[in-house]
Design an enzyme around this catalytic site. Structure first.
Site, PDB file in Angstrom:
ATOM      1  CB  ALA A  59      -3.097   3.676   0.583  1.00  0.00           C
ATOM      2  CG  LEU A  61      -2.189  -0.794   1.227  1.00  0.00           C
ATOM      3  CD1 LEU A  61      -2.865  -0.742   2.592  1.00  0.00           C
ATOM      4  CD2 LEU A  61      -3.143  -0.316   0.156  1.00  0.00           C
ATOM      5  CG  ASP A  62       1.056   3.946  -3.311  1.00  0.00           C
ATOM      6  OD1 ASP A  62       1.991   3.139  -3.476  1.00  0.00           O
ATOM      7  OD2 ASP A  62       0.348   4.380  -4.252  1.00  0.00           O
ATOM      8  N   PRO A  63       2.194   5.006   0.882  1.00  0.00           N
ATOM      9  CG  PRO A  63       4.334   5.859   1.288  1.00  0.00           C
ATOM     10  CD  PRO A  63       3.494   5.206   0.209  1.00  0.00           C
TER      11      PRO A  63
END
Length: 310
Positions: free
Chosen positions: A47, A43-45
């Site tokens: 998110a 997961l991207d930061p």
């Protein structure tokens, strides 16, 4: 320094915004004092939401979570594009936003349901000649990325907020929500980027509760309470049919010998992936049943953790 613990199972972490997936993983690994751990799906930061953390033997089966369906809620800003496809990037173009309604947006949403081709974003961890694409992107470089086939099972408009829309997405592995949002913005004609993203679930954990970092930190001195958040490894395959294997068959498989076809009862088992269990129903691995009713063992539960068959 205390000895590392042999923890096995899956923790369904509700990742906080601002944490990279690896940072969240390392935090959890230290908290549980676990020997081995890995996450199943970056997961991207920016998110939040479900990040499965696999401990011990479960790391050997994490590929099945990586390849499973996932659901997201994404807030999309219309009227601009950024170089990263999300709110953390620089705005590179702007355009007027048309009047928004369910009726006018539905034809655009329909274009992206089902099987689609998607070009991965430059700001991603995919490798190009051994280097992550995001490293090249940060240097201002762009390289050709071949499109990939992904499947959008659900793309639903949940809310319209001035020049923003909130979407619910259920998709296959390999789907980039940032790319989906950018492509949808292009189709609408005004551009768009992600301003908020939450992963709602990873199959088969559609109904399972998640633990936040804050909630877990309350049990830093209570390992028993902490480990109650871990679900058994075999829940990864809870939606699959099971195939029962005798002690003799399991012993042969653990020693690298093939089991005879007549030793495994498959008459009432549909083709596809199956859960392998012993005669008392304990999880022993995962396999694939062919159309011709043969069983291919894909992965066995580590032999050292079921010594009876070694």
């Amino acid at each position: 320094m205390s000895l590392k613990k042999s923890v096995t199972g899956v923790l369904l972490l509700d990742k906080s915004k601002g944490y990279s997936s690896n940072k969240a993983l390392q935090w959890v690994k230290r908290l549980f004092n676990a020997e081995k751990a890995g996450h199943a799906g970056t997961l991207d930061p920016i998110a939040t939401g479900m990040l499965p953390i696999c401990f011990g033997a479960a790391t050997k089966f994490s590929e099945y979570l990586l390849s499973s369906e996932k659901a997201y809620q994404v807030t999309m800003q219309l009227g601009a594009c950024t170089d990263t496809g999300d709110i953390e990037g620089k705005i590179i173009s702007q355009a007027a936003v048309p009047s928004l309604s369910q009726e006018c947006l539905e034809p655009y949403l329909a274009q992206f349901r089902g099987a689609i081709q998607q070009v991965p974003p430059m700001y991603s961890a995919l490798k190009y000649r051994g280097r992550p694409l995001y490293q090249l992107a940060r240097q201002g470089k762009e390289v050709a990325r071949p499109p990939r086939s992904v499947h959008i099972y659900k793309l639903q408009l949940d809310e319209i907020l001035e020049n923003k829309i909130v979407l619910e997405v259920v998709c296959s592995k390999g789907t980039y929500i940032r790319s989906l949002v950018e492509d949808l913005g292009k189709a609408i004609g005004c551009g768009g980027y992600v301003v908020d993203l939450r992963r709602l679930w990873v199959a088969p954990y559609q109904q399972q509760p998640m633990a936040t970092l804050q909630a877990l930190s309350q049990y830093v001195d209570d390992s028993v309470a902490l480990e109650r958040w871990i679900v058994p490894l075999e829940t990864i395959f809870s939606s699959l049919s099971s195939v029962e294997l005798s002690e003799g068959v399991l012993r042969d498989l653990y020693h690298g010998r093939k089991a005879l076809r007549e030793e495994i009862f498959l008459d009432n088992v549909a083709p596809g992936r199956v859960r392998l269990v012993d005669t008392v129903g304990k999880f022993r691995g995962v396999g694939e049943v062919s159309l011709t009713k043969t069983l291919e063992v894909k992965r066995l539960y580590p032999a050292q953790q079921c010594l009876y068959y070694v």
